[in-house]
Design an enzyme around this catalytic site. Structure first.
Site: not given
Ligand code: 5GP
Ligand code: ZN
Length: 135
Positions: A29-30, A85, A92, A98-99
């Site tokens: 995760d970034i 999420n 989300q 994704h997990f």
């Molecule tokens: P969500 O809130 O949808 O469950 O989580 C999305 C996750 O994706 C977040 O924790 C966010 O930091 C990560 N994320 C968003 N854009 C990128 C990206 O371009 N690269 C990576 N490695 N992670 C990302």
């Protein structure tokens, strides 16, 4: 194709890969909760739990299990949280299932969500509403 995670899976956006197989791609995760916070995504685009077929979900969760063990063995962490999420109201942001696998350390200071309690008779009513759909 505008989905960020589809682009990551296709290699159009760079990522730090930690695992891949025929159905699954996993990468850092970034914006990590802790170092090693990994996202495990299906190669195919499905929005959420309702959309992903069971066989694809099985492959995804098997990979989550492998990644969790790798975080313990590779990073030496004591445990991890697994999160998914499901839908925007639940946080989300990326609508591609994704997990999150998040390493935990005893002193990391992270707190989970606050919890409440049921008033008299409420739990039975709530359980009944859920049971009706499931049974
Ligand atoms: P969500 O809130 O949808 O469950 O989580 C999305 C996750 O994706 C977040 O924790 C966010 O930091 C990560 N994320 C968003 N854009 C990128 C990206 O371009 N690269 C990576 N490695 N992670 C990302
Ligand atoms: Zn996608």
């Amino acid at each position: 194709m505008s989905c960020i995670f589809c682009k990551i899976v296709a290699g159009e956006i760079p990522s730090y890969k930690v695992y891949e197989d025929e159905d699954v791609y996993a990468f850092l995760d970034i914006a990590p909760v802790n170092y090693g916070h990994t996202l495990v995504v299906s190669r195919k685009h499905f929005t959420n739990m309702e959309e992903i077929p069971e066989n694809e979900l099985c492959q995804l969760i098997k990979a989550v299990k492998k990644v969790g063990k790798a975080l313990k063995d590779g990073l030496g962490v004591a445990g991890y949280n697994i999160g998914e999420n499901n839908d925007p109201v639940a946080g989300q942001i990326i609508p591609h299932i994704h997990f999150h696998v998040m390493p935990r350390r005893a002193d990391d200071g992270l707190r989970l969500w606050p919890q409440g309690k049921y008033e008299e008779g409420k739990a039975e009513k709530i359980a009944e509403k859920i049971r009706k759909v499931l049974l």
